[in-house]
Scaffold this motif. Sequence first.
Motif, PDB file in Angstrom:
ATOM      1  N   ALA A  38     -24.134   2.554 -38.911  1.00 54.64           N
ATOM      2  CA  ALA A  38     -22.683   2.756 -39.551  1.00 54.64           C
ATOM      3  C   ALA A  38     -23.102   3.504 -40.775  1.00 54.64           C
ATOM      4  N   SER A  39     -22.489   4.847 -41.033  1.00 58.62           N
ATOM      5  CA  SER A  39     -22.724   5.644 -42.374  1.00 58.62           C
ATOM      6  C   SER A  39     -21.737   6.038 -43.058  1.00 58.62           C
ATOM      7  N   GLY A 143     -22.380  -7.917 -30.058  1.00 59.55           N
ATOM      8  CA  GLY A 143     -23.377  -8.762 -30.787  1.00 59.55           C
ATOM      9  C   GLY A 143     -24.491  -7.762 -31.189  1.00 59.55           C
ATOM     10  N   ALA A 144     -24.491  -6.462 -31.255  1.00 59.76           N
ATOM     11  CA  ALA A 144     -25.592  -5.554 -31.354  1.00 59.76           C
ATOM     12  C   ALA A 144     -25.704  -5.296 -32.842  1.00 59.76           C
ATOM     13  N   PRO A 145     -26.836  -5.069 -33.519  1.00 61.54           N
ATOM     14  CA  PRO A 145     -26.970  -5.183 -34.893  1.00 61.54           C
ATOM     15  C   PRO A 145     -26.504  -3.987 -35.365  1.00 61.54           C
ATOM     16  N   VAL A 146     -25.820  -3.941 -36.770  1.00 61.83           N
ATOM     17  CA  VAL A 146     -25.425  -2.863 -37.531  1.00 61.83           C
ATOM     18  C   VAL A 146     -26.337  -2.398 -38.582  1.00 61.83           C
ATOM     19  N   VAL A 147     -26.656  -1.115 -38.210  1.00 66.87           N
ATOM     20  CA  VAL A 147     -27.605  -0.627 -39.320  1.00 66.87           C
ATOM     21  C   VAL A 147     -27.082   0.337 -40.399  1.00 66.87           C
ATOM     22  N   PRO A 148     -26.820  -0.090 -41.496  1.00 65.26           N
ATOM     23  CA  PRO A 148     -26.129   0.669 -42.601  1.00 65.26           C
ATOM     24  C   PRO A 148     -26.797   1.638 -43.075  1.00 65.26           C
ATOM     25  N   VAL A 149     -26.262   2.972 -43.119  1.00 62.07           N
ATOM     26  CA  VAL A 149     -26.973   4.345 -43.569  1.00 62.07           C
ATOM     27  C   VAL A 149     -26.225   4.785 -44.831  1.00 62.07           C
ATOM     28  N   LEU A 178     -27.421  -5.697 -40.147  1.00 64.75           N
ATOM     29  CA  LEU A 178     -26.589  -6.818 -40.237  1.00 64.75           C
ATOM     30  C   LEU A 178     -26.237  -7.495 -38.964  1.00 64.75           C
ATOM     31  N   SER A 179     -26.459  -8.762 -38.816  1.00 58.39           N
ATOM     32  CA  SER A 179     -26.138  -9.529 -37.704  1.00 58.39           C
ATOM     33  C   SER A 179     -24.989 -10.157 -37.576  1.00 58.39           C
ATOM     34  N   PHE A 180     -24.442 -10.018 -36.319  1.00 56.24           N
ATOM     35  CA  PHE A 180     -22.962 -10.692 -36.204  1.00 56.24           C
ATOM     36  C   PHE A 180     -23.104 -11.588 -35.054  1.00 56.24           C
ATOM     37  N   ASP A 181     -22.127 -12.510 -34.885  1.00 51.87           N
ATOM     38  CA  ASP A 181     -22.169 -13.258 -33.715  1.00 51.87           C
ATOM     39  C   ASP A 181     -21.348 -12.597 -32.454  1.00 51.87           C
ATOM     40  N   LYS A 182     -21.838 -12.722 -31.313  1.00 50.88           N
ATOM     41  CA  LYS A 182     -21.292 -11.954 -30.383  1.00 50.88           C
ATOM     42  C   LYS A 182     -20.087 -12.904 -29.914  1.00 50.88           C
ATOM     43  N   THR A 183     -19.002 -12.441 -30.093  1.00 52.77           N
ATOM     44  CA  THR A 183     -17.718 -13.024 -29.505  1.00 52.77           C
ATOM     45  C   THR A 183     -16.833 -12.545 -28.395  1.00 52.77           C
ATOM     46  N   GLY A 184     -17.531 -11.444 -27.938  1.00 55.30           N
ATOM     47  CA  GLY A 184     -16.591 -10.709 -26.948  1.00 55.30           C
ATOM     48  C   GLY A 184     -15.543 -10.059 -27.541  1.00 55.30           C
ATOM     49  N   PRO A 185     -14.669  -9.287 -26.711  1.00 53.94           N
ATOM     50  CA  PRO A 185     -13.459  -8.490 -27.207  1.00 53.94           C
ATOM     51  C   PRO A 185     -12.395  -9.667 -27.818  1.00 53.94           C
ATOM     52  N   ASP A 186     -12.345 -10.606 -27.306  1.00 54.96           N
ATOM     53  CA  ASP A 186     -11.327 -11.588 -27.816  1.00 54.96           C
ATOM     54  C   ASP A 186     -11.641 -12.175 -28.949  1.00 54.96           C
ATOM     55  N   HIS A 187     -11.326 -11.693 -30.158  1.00 50.33           N
ATOM     56  CA  HIS A 187     -11.627 -12.193 -31.416  1.00 50.33           C
ATOM     57  C   HIS A 187     -10.554 -11.827 -32.354  1.00 50.33           C
ATOM     58  N   SER A 188     -10.461 -12.551 -33.376  1.00 49.41           N
ATOM     59  CA  SER A 188      -9.164 -12.391 -34.175  1.00 49.41           C
ATOM     60  C   SER A 188      -9.386 -11.198 -35.208  1.00 49.41           C
TER      61      SER A 188
END
Length: 221
Positions: A38-39, A143-149, A178-188
């Motif tokens: 993510a850049s 749930g893939a890690p996001v690498v900020p650029v 950055l790590s995020f919990d894998k919630t699947g497409p059904d999240h708020s």
Amino acid sequence: MLIYTLTRQSIRGLIAGLCRPTVTGLENVPTTGPFIVASNHLSFLDSVIIQALMPRGVAFFAKAEYFTGKGVKGRLMKSFFEGVGSIPVERGEQAASVAALKTLLDILGEGRGIGIYPEGTRSRDGLLYRGRTGVGWLALTTGAPVVPVGLRGTEKLQPADTNGIKPQHFEMIVGKPLSFDKTGPDHSLPARREATDRIMDAIAALTGQERAAGYNKPPAQ
């Protein structure tokens, strides 16, 4: 795969020789598994720069017309964008957008990297605009890690509304994933917004850009 590797190496060498960029944080790119880059977005050349300089392949979207041109120029453009791992996408069509999103999910499912600009379009005034929540959706769904650029100075390589490229020094700073919990497409929606804001905060810390309150919009045609 050979063409892809050779194209990236050639562009990397060209960038290094002409621009002598300062690149830091490459060790933060995961060595295996899917990841999302993510850049911030300052220049037409940003995607090519990231694709060439990253230690692993990163698939970015590119306008479909880059792949459908006629004649020698058209074939060269198609070969170039295919060579750096770009994905053709039709702009402004809902069906195409849904298909494009599925393409990104498929790439991540294969354990590869994708690139996205949360601002949507490049900043013409140097401000860092509010992130659109597609990046948050991808992060939470997979749930893939996001690498900020953070890119600095790439706007000088090709100023807005010009066709010429001027070799200039620039910086590419890769932040910690950055790590995020894998919630699947059904999240708020609030969860998606929160994830996106966290990603934008990380990008801002790398670039030092002044923040804009709203969303960026493409220039009027």
